[in-house]
Structure formats: structure tokens, C-alpha cells
Write an enzyme that holds these catalytic residues in place. Structure first.
Site, short mmCIF file in Angstrom:
data_model
loop_
_atom_site.label_atom_id
_atom_site.label_comp_id
_atom_site.label_asym_id
_atom_site.label_seq_id
_atom_site.Cartn_x
_atom_site.Cartn_y
_atom_site.Cartn_z
N ASP A 55 -120.55 -68.59 -55.60
CA ASP A 55 -121.42 -67.76 -56.43
C ASP A 55 -122.53 -68.64 -57.01
O ASP A 55 -122.34 -69.85 -57.16
CB ASP A 55 -120.65 -67.17 -57.63
CG ASP A 55 -119.74 -66.02 -57.22
OD1 ASP A 55 -119.72 -65.68 -56.03
OD2 ASP A 55 -119.06 -65.48 -58.10
N TRP A 200 -73.63 -63.13 -63.69
CA TRP A 200 -72.44 -62.99 -62.87
C TRP A 200 -72.08 -61.49 -62.82
O TRP A 200 -72.14 -60.79 -63.82
CB TRP A 200 -71.27 -63.79 -63.48
CG TRP A 200 -70.00 -63.50 -62.77
CD1 TRP A 200 -69.61 -63.99 -61.55
CD2 TRP A 200 -68.97 -62.62 -63.19
NE1 TRP A 200 -68.40 -63.46 -61.19
CE2 TRP A 200 -67.97 -62.62 -62.19
CE3 TRP A 200 -68.79 -61.82 -64.32
CZ2 TRP A 200 -66.81 -61.85 -62.28
CZ3 TRP A 200 -67.64 -61.05 -64.42
CH2 TRP A 200 -66.66 -61.07 -63.41
N ASP A 367 -57.53 -65.64 -50.00
CA ASP A 367 -58.51 -66.17 -50.95
C ASP A 367 -57.92 -67.33 -51.75
O ASP A 367 -56.92 -67.94 -51.36
CB ASP A 367 -59.01 -65.02 -51.85
CG ASP A 367 -60.45 -65.19 -52.30
OD1 ASP A 367 -60.67 -65.97 -53.23
OD2 ASP A 367 -61.36 -64.57 -51.70
N ASP A 368 -58.53 -67.60 -52.86
CA ASP A 368 -58.18 -68.74 -53.74
C ASP A 368 -56.69 -68.75 -54.09
O ASP A 368 -56.10 -67.70 -54.35
CB ASP A 368 -59.02 -68.57 -55.02
CG ASP A 368 -59.02 -69.80 -55.89
OD1 ASP A 368 -58.31 -70.75 -55.56
OD2 ASP A 368 -59.76 -69.78 -56.89
N ARG A 444 -65.38 -73.02 -65.56
CA ARG A 444 -64.19 -72.59 -64.83
C ARG A 444 -63.24 -73.78 -64.62
O ARG A 444 -62.64 -73.94 -63.56
CB ARG A 444 -64.54 -71.96 -63.49
CG ARG A 444 -63.54 -70.87 -63.12
CD ARG A 444 -63.67 -70.39 -61.70
NE ARG A 444 -62.74 -69.29 -61.45
CZ ARG A 444 -62.28 -68.93 -60.28
NH1 ARG A 444 -62.66 -69.58 -59.20
NH2 ARG A 444 -61.45 -67.95 -60.15
N TRP A 478 -66.69 -69.73 -48.02
CA TRP A 478 -67.05 -70.98 -48.70
C TRP A 478 -67.58 -70.61 -50.08
O TRP A 478 -68.66 -70.06 -50.19
CB TRP A 478 -68.11 -71.72 -47.88
CG TRP A 478 -68.66 -72.98 -48.46
CD1 TRP A 478 -69.17 -73.16 -49.71
CD2 TRP A 478 -68.79 -74.24 -47.81
NE1 TRP A 478 -69.61 -74.44 -49.88
CE2 TRP A 478 -69.38 -75.14 -48.72
CE3 TRP A 478 -68.46 -74.71 -46.53
CZ2 TRP A 478 -69.67 -76.45 -48.40
CZ3 TRP A 478 -68.75 -76.02 -46.21
CH2 TRP A 478 -69.34 -76.89 -47.14
N ASP A 479 -66.81 -70.94 -51.09
CA ASP A 479 -67.14 -70.52 -52.45
C ASP A 479 -67.74 -71.69 -53.23
O ASP A 479 -67.62 -72.86 -52.83
CB ASP A 479 -65.85 -70.03 -53.12
CG ASP A 479 -66.09 -69.04 -54.25
OD1 ASP A 479 -67.24 -68.91 -54.69
OD2 ASP A 479 -65.11 -68.42 -54.70
N ASP A 549 -69.27 -60.36 -57.26
CA ASP A 549 -67.88 -60.11 -57.63
C ASP A 549 -67.71 -58.71 -58.21
O ASP A 549 -66.59 -58.28 -58.47
CB ASP A 549 -67.39 -61.15 -58.64
CG ASP A 549 -66.95 -62.42 -57.95
OD1 ASP A 549 -66.79 -62.41 -56.71
OD2 ASP A 549 -66.77 -63.44 -58.65
C1 DGJ Z 1 -65.39 -66.19 -56.77
C2 DGJ Z 1 -65.55 -65.27 -55.59
O1 DGJ Z 1 -66.74 -64.57 -55.67
C3 DGJ Z 1 -64.35 -64.33 -55.53
O2 DGJ Z 1 -64.53 -63.42 -54.49
C4 DGJ Z 1 -63.11 -65.14 -55.37
O3 DGJ Z 1 -63.15 -65.79 -54.14
C5 DGJ Z 1 -62.98 -66.12 -56.50
N1 DGJ Z 1 -64.16 -66.92 -56.66
C6 DGJ Z 1 -61.80 -67.03 -56.27
O4 DGJ Z 1 -61.73 -68.02 -57.17
#
Ligand code: DGJ
Length: 730
Positions: A55, A200, A367-368, A444, A478-479, A549
Site C-alpha cells: 500500500d 478427564w 485391562d489394568d 494416580r 497402551w495407556d 473414560d
Molecule cells: C484409564 C483408561 O482410560 C481406562 O480405560 C482403564 O484402562 C484404566 N486407565 C485402567 O487403569
């Protein structure tokens, strides 16, 4: 397609419906952005004026080419700090002498078919027909710093990806303190900013705000892309709808700290940036070293939010997700987390597997809680040996028994973590990320392993590999259940501690890469306390990610809508779970839970041995629906028809097959209200000439009727009711 006009020194990048134009400034050799938006014709020199850089003077006698006023307005393709551009910068460097001035000038460029990988980083890919790349080299001759900007343009989707490589050509080290992957300058037209926020169990809810002067945007400082903010933003028309209005979408192919910001300057121009968050980032670049940024994606739609979504979906399905499962129906799984939490043993799992097999479910996921001393979440992360008290006979026995029932077997691991109460931590307390002499904050009850250290990385890989090789394991969840804090690595010198966040992400990527190459037949589902690492970086390694979750069907409407704003339905982990729902205590019909989960990978997460006869009877129906509709859901084009977040009453979406022969509409009436007539729902994206038949009622509809008058939706009695409507072309 990429063109360069030599006479005008202008680059033009075209996708099917968009153009992106920039050029080389005549006075200083800077790279200047001109235009991004709706596709325009090839006379690219015409676009220069859009930048307003050329400009005339604002007042007679005021020199707008004075370097400082120029710098503070110029729409740089890659701006730098310390020289008089007072806005936010793409690149900030600190030299050994403490100065920061950096000034980049064009050196040369190359254009080639295809696209090179970004070593160590997830990135889009494509063959010579589907993608073309431009690399522009810039240089600061005084500090001897070279920057290579890469732009890739896709022939089959309206996306452009960008990344940058910084090279230290000098004789002494320099520090990078801020490095963006992409930037964009555009005139503000009263735009809004759309971002995804959450928490969360409440991930990725849409949020609009008006773009105001100064800084605005979203970021993560948590070491992962996070539940809270998402590495995405869109600059949108204030009257945006699904089918109308402009949208500039940005997404970051990265799983760590990010910033996505859109700053409005004094001249009413928006300066957008996306890259690694500069918080706690300081990267030492030795003489001769280079640093590659992660890749960012940009897309433009002149036709509303829906077109932005489909551009992202196409990019990720065709050019990012590598898994061989991408185009396959995933096995219907049953996961024991919500069914048992930590309280299970072989017999309990087998009882679930037996009932599941009888009803058509195809895989059991443990799971866990299966390893070490893991009776609750206070202990044992890192001790990846089977808990024989819970699983007598070990993993192999359990897996073989599950396989004998005709089910595949999947397992959960959280490889990046260590519990202070674990054999691993007792043996190697220094392997956790924490600061010597300062009690680390637990989250945790766990700490993050310092995967940037080779011995920790090797040990972690060995643990994963040993578990996966110990039995016929066909799926891995894989968490990653905590975010990073107390940053310090015993493996890095003081002047490299600012590299830890990014090095951590690179180490995770290396683990995931090793996983996909060592176990090519393994189906991987990434997860992070639900959906805290649901991002394009992780999709490069796994075709699906656990979305949240929160498995409540009604909560999931907004979570899945926000997630599917960017990511294909085939990537969203979604399960039918038990009621009252564990996250919100809500009771919804089993049928509705099924319909909502059918919009994702589909599976179950409940104690199938305890559910009611009525609910159990629905499982084979849902299994049949999954087999019938999953090809369509996985591969089709997704359209949002109504959003609970907007209307507070109902939600609806449709998927149209690529050949347009089939449509599946899902309608969820969240709250019923008295004394209203039926609804109509206007479909989108159809060829008005076509005719479709409702497969259930047999009624025929013109596609134009469906789009303009709408599909009739009878009112249901009660709340939380849903309907699936399957239409086929006549
Ligand atoms: C968090 C995950 O999102 C859940 O589905 C479950 O696997 C828990 N951890 C287990 O600790």
C-alpha cells in the site's frame, strides 16, 4: 499442485478447492504471505496486494518502508524475534552471546513430487501422484542459521501440511527457545475462534470465542496433548454452519506440549501460529546440528464446518494412519475394566469370555490389574510379570483358554509409568522423572519413566516385547495415566534440561515405532486416562484411540462430536458399558448405548455375566448391526446433522458411502418434551437427482426432499431414545 512464478517470485499451492500464495519480498528478501482461501485462478501476481504490504504511505511523508514499521506489519511466512517485529514469532533463537536477533532471507527452493518422512516424528505421507512438496530455504547470514520450510500439498483433500527444519551452520551452539510449525496471517473478518476444551471424562467439547485484540488460543504444558485443550483450532466465520461459512482449520501432528494461537494485531490482521509450546522448551543446537519441528496441518473450507471435517478425515485416512487395520472391521471386543476394575482372576475372565463368545463378541481385552502386585492403583506399574495369584498358570494359559472359546485376546499395558511401590522403582529410583532433593508430585500414585535415557528405554521396550511374545496376544491397549511434572532428567546436562519434554515425546514415538515394526499384526489402541492423547501423532502408530473414560451414551454425544470434528469415526474407541454409568450415574437404554458406540470402533465394557436378560438379548442384534454397517461407518463420509451441544435436545449424524449408494442416519433424542409433532432432519451432501429407500419402512425419498424438506423422525416416548435409519439408493 505447486507453481512458482519466477518473474514475480511468487509461490502458489493449490489443493482441489483452495489456494495458498506467498512470495519473496523485493526489498529485503523476506518470505511474505499473500493469500490463503478459496481457490483462485493462476494469475498469481494479482494476489500480492492482499498482503497490504505494498500500500502507499498512510500519511504523506510517513515512510512505511522504514524497516521497523515494515517488520511490525509484514505477514511473514516464518517470523523471527529480536529485530523489530513486536508480534509473536515463529522462531526465537538465543545465541551464545545472549543476543536473540534473527533475520531470515530467501536463499533458494525446490519443488518435488511426493513427500519425505520426518525422521523420528509422525507425519503425513503420500505417493508422487497424491502429494507435492515445496521446500524453501531461508538464511540469516550473520548468525549463520538456515531454516528450511516444507509445504506439502495433497491432490485428494484440501489440506496443506507444514514443518520447519532449523540448521546451525555457525561455529558455536545456539538455543532455540521458540519454534512453530506453521503460521498464517489473514485479515480479520469478525472471525471467531473454535477450539476443543475438556477435562478427564469430558474431552473435546467445542467452544467458540470472538477473536479480540491481543493473544488468544489454547495450549498444553502437561507433556501430552491433554484432556484439557486440544492441538486444534479453527478460525471461523461468525455465522458458521455445517454447510456455510469460512473455516481455517489447524491441527498439530504431535502428542506433547503445544500452542495454537490466533492473535489480532493493531491493523486488524490475525496472526495464527501452531507449534511446540515454548514453556520449558530450550533446545541446544550444536554447530552443524539441525532440529525438525513436528508437522502441522492447515485446511480451508468455504463451505462450513462439515467440509473442514471431511478434509481432515480424508487426510488422516489416506495419508497418516498406517495400520493395516485401518480399512478393516476391527474385532468386537469386550473389555473387563468397567466390569471388574482390579478385582478379577482367570475364572472371572473366562466366564466373561464364555458368555461373550456365545453372543458374537470376538475378542476379550484384559485391562489394568493383571501384573505384579497390582490389586489397586497404588502399586506395581513397571513390574510387567503376571500376577499368578490372579492368573494361575500365567498369561499363556489364560490366552489359550480364551482362544479355545473362539475369541482373540488383547491386553492392557502402561509402559511409560512406574509406581513408587514397585520392584522396578526400588531397583532404579533414578529412572523416574523427578528432581533430586524435591519430593515429586504423584498423580494416580505414579511417576513417569525417563524414556529419554537409553537404558530406561531399552528396559521398557524389553518389558513390552516380553509380554507380547509370551502368548497369542493380538491387541494392545497402551495407556498413559498421568501428566509430566517435576521435570529433570539424570541423563541430560543442565543446558539441555529444556529439551526433556520434547525428547520424552520422541522417545514415546520411538517405542511405538518399534512396536508397529516388530509386531505388524498387532492391533494397537492408544489411550491416556481416556482421551488425553487422542491426537494425530498417536494415530500414526495406532488406527484407534480410546476416546474417553466416560462411556455414558449421552455424554459421549458431545465427546464424539468434538473428536469426529477432526478424526475419522474409525479411530474412535467406543463401547457399550453398564448402567448406571460409572462416570455420571445415568441410566440409558441399552439400544441407545449401542447406537452411539456404533459410531466408533464398537465393543463392550461391562460384566456380561450379570446384565439383564433383556440387555443380553440385544447384544446379538448390535453385533449384527456392527457387521452390517461398519464398512459404511468406517469408510464413509461423515456429516453432522444436529448437535446436542447447540440445541440441548437431540443429536444426529449421518454417514454416506463413498459410492453414495448407502446412508446411515443416527438420531438420538436426549430429552423428550410434551405435545410436539414429529421432527424432520435435513440430510446433507446428497446428489439431488438420486432417490433413496428407507430400508425399514420401504418408503422412497428424493435426495432433494431429504436435504430440503428433511427426513421424518417420529417422536419417541421417553428420554435418551435413539433410532438408526438405513437408506439405500433406488
Ligand atoms: C484409564 C483408561 O482410560 C481406562 O480405560 C482403564 O484402562 C484404566 N486407565 C485402567 O487403569
Amino acid at each position: 499442485m505447486i507453481t512458482y512464478n519466477d518473474a514475480e517470485r511468487i509461490f502458489k499451492l493449490d489443493t482441489p478447492h483452495t489456494s495458498y500464495i506467498f512470495g519473496i519480498d523485493d526489498d529485503f528478501g523476506y518470505l511474505i504471505h499473500y493469500y490463503y482461501g478459496h481457490k483462485i485462478r493462476n494469475d498469481i501476481d494479482n494476489a500480492r496486494y492482499v498482503s497490504r504490504l505494498y500500500d502507499g504511505d498512510i500519511l504523506p511523508g510517513v515512510n512505511t518502508k522504514d524497516k521497523n514499521s515494515f517488520l511490525d506489519f509484514a505477514p511473514f511466512e516464518y517470523s523471527t524475534g529480536g529485530i523489530g517485529d513486536y508480534r509473536s514469532h515463529a522462531l526465537e533463537i538465543e545465541l551464545a552471546d545472549g543476543t536473540t536477533a534473527t533475520e531470515l532471507q530467501y536463499v533458494n527452493h525446490k519443488i518435488y513430487k511426493g513427500k519425505n518422512p520426518l525422521e523420528g516424528l509422525p507425519a503425513t505421507f503420500g505417493d508422487e501422484k497424491s502429494v507435492e512438496t515445496l521446500e524453501v530455504t531461508l538464511r540469516d547470514p550473520i548468525i549463520k542459521l538456515t531454516v528450511i520450510l516444507s509445504y506439502s500439498v495433497f491432490a485428494d483433500t484440501d489440506c496443506i501440511t507444514r514443518s520447519a527444519r532449523i540448521i546451525n551452520d555457525g561455529a558455536s551452539p545456539v538455543f532455540i527457545t521458540r519454534v512453530m510449525s506453521t503460521t498464517l496471517n489473514l485479515e480479520n473478518k469478525d472471525y471467531n475462534l473454535l477450539t476443543l476444551h475438556g477435562s478427564w471424562a469430558r474431552e473435546r467439547h467445542k467452544e467458540f470465542r470472538k477473536i479480540a485484540h491481543g493473544f488468544q488460543g489454547v495450549s498444553s504444558r502437561r507433556g501430552e496433548s491433554s484432556h484439557q485443550e486440544h492441538p486444534f483450532m479453527a478460525i471461523t466465520d461468525k455465522n458458521l454452519t455445517e454447510t456455510q461459512g469460512e473455516v481455517y482449520g489447524f491441527n498439530f501432528i504431535y502428542s506433547g506440549n503445544f500452542v495454537a494461537q490466533a492473535d489480532l494485531d493493531q491493523f486488524n490482521f490475525i496472526h495464527a501460529e501452531m507449534g511446540i509450546n515454548p514453556y520449558n522448551f530450550k533446545w541446544k543446537l550444536e554447530a552443524g546440528d539441525s532440529f525438525a519441528t513436528p508437522e502441522a496441518v492447515m485446511t480451508y473450507s468455504a463451505e462450513g464446518l462439515g467440509a473442514m471435517t471431511r478434509s481432515f478425515h480424508n487426510l488422516y485416512r489416506n495419508h497418516l494412519i498406517r495400520s493395516k487395520f485401518l480399512h478393516k472391521k476391527r474385532p468386537i471386543l469386550i473389555n473387563n475394566w468397567e466390569a471388574t476394575y482390579f478385582n478379577f482372576d482367570t475364572e472371572k475372565l473366562l466366564s466373561i469370555a464364555r458368555d461373550a463368545a456365545a453372543l458374537g463378541i470376538e475378542m476379550l481385552v484384559m485391562d489394568d490389574g493383571w501384573f505384579g502386585n497390582r490389586y489397586d492403583d497404588n502399586r506395581a506399574l513397571g513390574d510387567w510379570t503376571v500376577n499368578e495369584e490372579k492368573l494361575p498358570g500365567g498369561l499363556k494359559y489364560l490366552v489359550d483358554e480364551v482362544n479355545k472359546l473362539g475369541l482373540k485376546f488383547g491386553i492392557w499395558m502402561e509402559p511409560e509409568m512406574v509406581s513408587p511401590d514397585s520392584d522396578l522403582y526400588r531397583a532404579h529410583p533414578d529412572w523416574a522423572i523427578q528432581i533430586p532433593g524435591r519430593a515429586p508430585g504423584l498423580s494416580r500414585n505414579q511417576l513417569v519413566l525417563d524414556l529419554t535415557r537409553p537404558e530406561v528405554w531399552e528396559h521398557t521396550w524389553h518389558s513390552i516385547e516380553t509380554v507380547l511374545k509370551s502368548a497369542n496376544i493380538e491387541y494392545l491397549k497402551w495407556d498413559m495415566n498421568r501428566q509430566l511434572a517435576d521435570l529433570y532428567s539424570a541423563g541430560l546436562p543442565a543446558d539441555r534440561q529444556g529439551e526433556l519434554y520434547h525428547r520424552y515425546v520422541l522417545a514415546v514415538y520411538r517405542l511405538q515405532e518399534k512396536l508397529v515394526t516388530t509386531f505388524p499384526d498387532l492391533l494397537i489402541e492408544n489411550c491416556s486416562g481416556g482421551g488425553a492423547r487422542f491426537d494425530p501423532g498417536m494415530l500414526y502408530y495406532s488406527p484407534q484411540i480410546w476416546t474417553s473414560d466416560d462411556t455414558d451414551a449421552i455424554e459421549r454425544l458431545s465427546i464424539q462430536e468434538g473428536t469426529a470434528l477432526i478424526y475419522p469415526l474409525s479411530t474412535m474407541g467406543a463401547h457399550v458399558s453398564d448402567c448406571p454409568n460409572h462416570a455420571v450415574g445415568r441410566v440409558t437404554p441399552f439400544k441407545t448405548r449401542g447406537h452411539v458406540a456404533l459410531a466408533g470402533t464398537f465393543g463392550y465394557e461391562l460384566d456380561i455375566t450379570k446384565i439383564s436378560v433383556e440387555d443380553r438379548a440385544q447384544i446379538p442384534i448390535q453385533v449384527a448391526q456392527y457387521h452390517k454397517y461398519n464398512d459404511l461407518v468406517r469408510e464413509g463420509d461423515y456429516y453432522r446433522l444436529a448437535s446436542l451441544a447447540d440445541n440441548g435436545e437431540y443429536d444426529a449424524w449421518m454417514v454416506k458411502s463413498q459410492d453414495e449408494r448407502e446412508i446411515l442416519v443416527t438420531f438420538v433424542q436426549v430429552l423428550n418434551h410434551p405435545n410436539f409433532k414429529s421432527r424432520t432432519l435435513c440430510l446433507q451432501g446428497l446428489d439431488p437427482q438420486k432417490t433413496y429407500r428407507d430400508c425399514e419402512s420401504g418408503r422412497n425419498y428424493g435426495a432433494d426432499t431429504l436435504m430440503y424438506a428433511g427426513l421424518p423422525i417420529p417422536r419417541s416416548w421417553g428420554d435418551f431414545k435413539s433410532t438408526l435409519i438405513h437408506l439405500e439408493e433406488v
